[in-house]
Design an enzyme around this catalytic site. Structure first.
Site, mmCIF file in Angstrom:
data_model
loop_
_atom_site.group_PDB
_atom_site.id
_atom_site.type_symbol
_atom_site.label_atom_id
_atom_site.label_comp_id
_atom_site.label_asym_id
_atom_site.label_seq_id
_atom_site.Cartn_x
_atom_site.Cartn_y
_atom_site.Cartn_z
ATOM 1 N N HIS A 179 47.101 -63.823 1.482
ATOM 2 C CA HIS A 179 47.766 -64.965 0.861
ATOM 3 C C HIS A 179 48.840 -64.489 -0.121
ATOM 4 C CE1 HIS A 179 43.911 -66.772 2.129
ATOM 5 N NE2 HIS A 179 44.598 -67.889 2.229
ATOM 6 N N ASP A 251 47.592 -67.623 11.355
ATOM 7 C CA ASP A 251 47.196 -68.008 10.014
ATOM 8 C C ASP A 251 48.419 -68.673 9.377
ATOM 9 O OD1 ASP A 251 45.551 -68.288 7.804
ATOM 10 O OD2 ASP A 251 44.987 -66.176 7.708
#
Length: 468
Positions: A179, A251
């Site tokens: 992230h 993702d």
């Protein structure tokens, strides 16, 4: 609207704000948008109506959600999950129970009309310092992870909801969070084949409908870029070698591991060229969505993306939607499955118990960004139901008084400051009860309870044991 524009829309799965469908999303669905992703921000008592609203605009829309159970929950983010997460299931190591839990998670999603669950995480948590997988993994060995991945996939898909094995080819041996940055997996090719790939191979053999790519640099497989953008990894390894023919989804492309490298449209084109079929864009505006679409169309027109590849990707998205629409599964309620798993997952040292209301001290570390920040550990509330007068504070007070003390921690094994807090609490109050919600460290205190995860039922199981 030409077919090419509709093909480009078909491979996109954006997130959005609000508990009703915004006008721009409805327009996009009528323009051929193939998917949408729900987050906790979209969840309300009317979520099934929201899904129906999306499907009214495009009956083939793939509605996805990230409902792993445990600490990663969207439908139950505010109160905590009714099911323990993967680590707890791996600790119990009863594949029949894991399948029951998977079936009940699938049932919850099916009742809401959801097509695709971005779960399970089939990563092998090989590195204890991993900041983003940890308790989201079934455990540290490929054999354990493989058998529970199969059970979970079978359970979810028995309820008529597609499962998604993630994060290919394995996010378990990292010390960075994708992230925030691009992690590198330094394992050799032999290590990857022996450790990280077997759970994916097992899930593919079990018929998993989808696989999610990881934003990881894996030099032993492809030193040139992240797995999400690697044809060597997604087409050569996943498609041709492992034989997966279902839908591959990225993702979220706003994650800094890839977003720091390229703009969203270029990420989408590179991912499609690598072999991806669906682009997850969790944070996107209406303008941003159409910019991605236009970048895909431009790539086809200038020859940098073959139209046949785009059509193949759109076809796989539609095939998943058609599989979902053909399901007629009716799963009976098994309301005790989650609590049974949570109770059996408790690992306990010591015999201390509570007879009066305690002070609950929560010194939990900040969770990674896959976890909604408001997801509660729930222990203070669970104890408060059994022992009215239970109080909660967020740090170790300077004065502890005579009230029983329960110290709630997370991932002490990864955080020296948490271990120091435990040592200080035990020094001042040898009768302190320690509850670890993450990966357990050395037991301490009058009783040490490892829940092996965060969920509503994990908290309830610990509270029940403490007041037995």
């Amino acid at each position: 609207m030409t077919d090419l524009y509709r093909l480009a829309m078909a491979v996109l799965q954006p997130g959005f704000e609000g508990t009703t469908a915004p006008d721009w999303l409805k327009k996009a669905l009528s323009d051929g948008l193939g998917g949408a992703v729900l987050f906790a921000r979209n969840v309300s008592p009317g979520t099934a109506g929201l899904v129906a609203e999306l499907r009214a605009e495009n009956p083939a829309v793939v509605v996805a959600i990230d409902e792993e159970g445990g600490v990663v929950t969207r439908l139950e983010a505010r109160e905590g999950s009714s099911f323990p997460g993967n680590r707890a299931l791996g600790v119990v190591d009863d594949v029949a129970l894991t399948e029951r839990v998977g079936r009940q998670i699938g049932r919850l999603l099916a009742e809401t009309g959801i097509t695709l669950n971005y779960a399970p995480s089939v990563d092998v948590n090989a590195n204890p310092a991993n900041p983003v997988i940890g308790i989201r993994s079934f455990g540290p060995t490929p054999e354990l992870v493989a058998r529970h991945s199969v059970a979970y996939v079978k359970g979810v898909q028995a309820a008529g909801v597609a499962a998604c094995a993630k994060h290919f080819p394995g996010h378990g041996d990292t010390v960075a969070d994708s992230h925030l940055e691009l992690p590198t997996v330094h394992a050799s090719l032999d290590q990857l084949r022996a450790r990280d790939l077997p759970p994916f191979e097992a899930a593919i053999r079990a018929g998993v409908r989808s696989v999610m790519s990881a934003h990881l640099l894996i030099p032993a497989l492809d030193p040139k870029g992240p797995a999400t953008l690697s044809r060597t990894i997604l087409t050569g390894l996943l498609r041709e070698e492992l034989g997966f023919d279902g839908m591959v989804v990225t993702d979220a492309i706003e994650m800094k591991a890839v977003a720091a490298m390229y703009p969203p449209g270029e990420i989408a084109v590179r991912a499609l060229n690598a072999g991806v079929d669906a682009i997850c864009a969790g944070l996107v505006t209406a303008e941003g969505l159409y910019e991605i679409r236009d970048a895909i169309v431009a790539a086809v027109r200038d020859g940098s993306l073959r139209e046949e590849r785009l059509a193949e990707a759109a076809g796989r998205v539609l095939a998943l939607s058609e599989w979902h629409r053909a399901q007629r599964s009716e799963v009976e309620a098994d309301d005790g499955a989650g609590l049974e798993a949570a109770r059996r997952a408790l690992t306990i040292t010591g015999e201390a118990r509570l007879t009066t209301a305690p002070l609950v001290v929560e010194v939990n570390t900040r969770h990674n960004q896959a976890i909604d920040p408001d997801t509660p550990t729930g222990l203070a509330a669970a104890l408060g139901e059994l022992l009215p007068g239970t109080t909660r504070v967020g740090r170790l007070p300077s004065e502890l008084g005579d009230q029983p003390v329960v110290l709630v921690i997370h991932d002490a094994a990864r955080h020296p400051w948490v271990r120091e807090t435990v040592a200080e609490a035990v020094r001042r109050r040898p009768d302190v009860i320690v509850v670890e919600t993450g990966i357990p460290a050395e037991p301490a205190g009058a009783a040490y309870i490892a829940t092996n995860g965060i969920s509503k039922v994990s908290a309830k199981a610990a509270a029940q044991w403490l007041t037995r």
